[in-house]
Design an enzyme around this catalytic site. Sequence first.
Site, mmCIF file in Angstrom:
data_model
loop_
_atom_site.group_PDB
_atom_site.id
_atom_site.type_symbol
_atom_site.label_atom_id
_atom_site.label_comp_id
_atom_site.label_asym_id
_atom_site.label_seq_id
_atom_site.Cartn_x
_atom_site.Cartn_y
_atom_site.Cartn_z
ATOM 1 N N HIS A 17 -0.828 -7.206 2.932
ATOM 2 C CA HIS A 17 -0.882 -7.263 1.475
ATOM 3 C C HIS A 17 0.536 -7.234 0.906
ATOM 4 O O HIS A 17 1.509 -7.191 1.648
ATOM 5 C CB HIS A 17 -1.735 -6.116 0.934
ATOM 6 C CG HIS A 17 -3.144 -6.140 1.431
ATOM 7 N ND1 HIS A 17 -3.589 -5.362 2.483
ATOM 8 C CD2 HIS A 17 -4.210 -6.891 1.046
ATOM 9 C CE1 HIS A 17 -4.858 -5.613 2.716
ATOM 10 N NE2 HIS A 17 -5.269 -6.546 1.873
ATOM 11 N N SER A 73 -9.342 -9.145 0.065
ATOM 12 C CA SER A 73 -8.455 -8.219 -0.634
ATOM 13 C C SER A 73 -7.145 -8.862 -1.067
ATOM 14 O O SER A 73 -6.456 -8.346 -1.957
ATOM 15 C CB SER A 73 -8.163 -6.995 0.240
ATOM 16 O OG SER A 73 -7.664 -7.385 1.505
ATOM 17 N N ASP A 122 1.113 -1.640 6.584
ATOM 18 C CA ASP A 122 0.469 -2.808 5.975
ATOM 19 C C ASP A 122 1.518 -3.895 5.749
ATOM 20 O O ASP A 122 2.323 -3.819 4.823
ATOM 21 C CB ASP A 122 -0.195 -2.426 4.657
ATOM 22 C CG ASP A 122 -0.969 -3.580 4.019
ATOM 23 O OD1 ASP A 122 -0.904 -4.707 4.545
ATOM 24 O OD2 ASP A 122 -1.631 -3.353 2.984
#
Length: 374
Positions: free
Chosen positions: A354, A125, A351
């Site tokens: 990312h 990702s 998160d």
Amino acid sequence: MEIITRINNYLVLMFVLVSAMSMLFIISSAEMSNININNNIIDNVKQKGCNLYEGKWVYDESYPLYDSLKCKSIRKEFACLQFGRPDHQYLKYRWQPNGCNLPRFDGKDFLWRMRGKHIMFVGDSVSDNHWQSLLCLLQSSVPGSNMITVPNNNTAISTVKFQGYDVWISVYLTHYLVDIENEKIGRVLNLDSIKAGETWKQADVLIFNTWLWWYRSGPKQPWDYIENNGKIVKDMDRMAAFRKGLETWAKWVQTDVNPSKTKVFFQGISPFHYHGKEWNEPSATNCSNETTPVNGTTYPGGAPSALTVLKQVLNTNTSPSKPVHLLDITLLSQLRKDGHPSKYNGFHGMDCTHWCLAGVPDTWNTILYSQLRS
């Protein structure tokens, strides 16, 4: 009289044609002039021996490079502004290498140089994060470029095409680069096998990445066993497994990739920010309250061991005839403890892995652009 009229019409037509050709020449000359200027910048960077990966983040009011709210392709995991991030200062930082300048991303020039080519990001990702950054940069630079989504029967691949330039840009999602195979005993992570390579090697530019999933365990681990050198085991040292997977990938590059067609990059190791002691804030357990970069040119926590392994594999398992160009984005990304979505994402979970878009991956793509140009 009729002859005179025909002569006049002919002269008018010739005047229009000559004017049009002159305008095309002027436009082409202007475009080539801009390209030559940017080429000179790149050449100066090379001649000075500038390391684009050593430097610091500086505040720049002209940033970000695009308005993320106008980029419709951003996944909800990366859309920090859309999901309410209140501080905007993180958008205003530009990477400044020591001793030289990183040329500003020029989407029109990027597409012009890549016309007729296929660019593919391959990885987890974080590669998707990288891919979506490039799409936003290009859409904002060339709003009339007519970007379309290309249908594909392979669910691992997502592709868009910039029709005005015949440029294809894909992301191929794979956690480990090597294969996970369904066997009678369960799902086996085969460290010796890469079956997707037939698809990858059709691209003209490949940007690889893997690291995020190698230490996953429990329910999030997408395999049950590991196969290494023909032997199946329940588990093994994860860093050793990472090294073996990279060696298999490097062997594939050396045997299957045609360097006259395809240029190969490895993205480097994208860092996490869950342990504040790494940036001298011991009480921090995530990135939720970070609004500015680490000050200076070094990261207190040092380089991750995965980066050492990656560089060792690239040094010992690739050759000058089939080079892999390392996009060594680890340090510059480590300094951006403020660049993650934290809780401002579509899942509302924490998160610090990312990156917000617009944000740090735009610099990765600016460096990729400079490397493709050089």
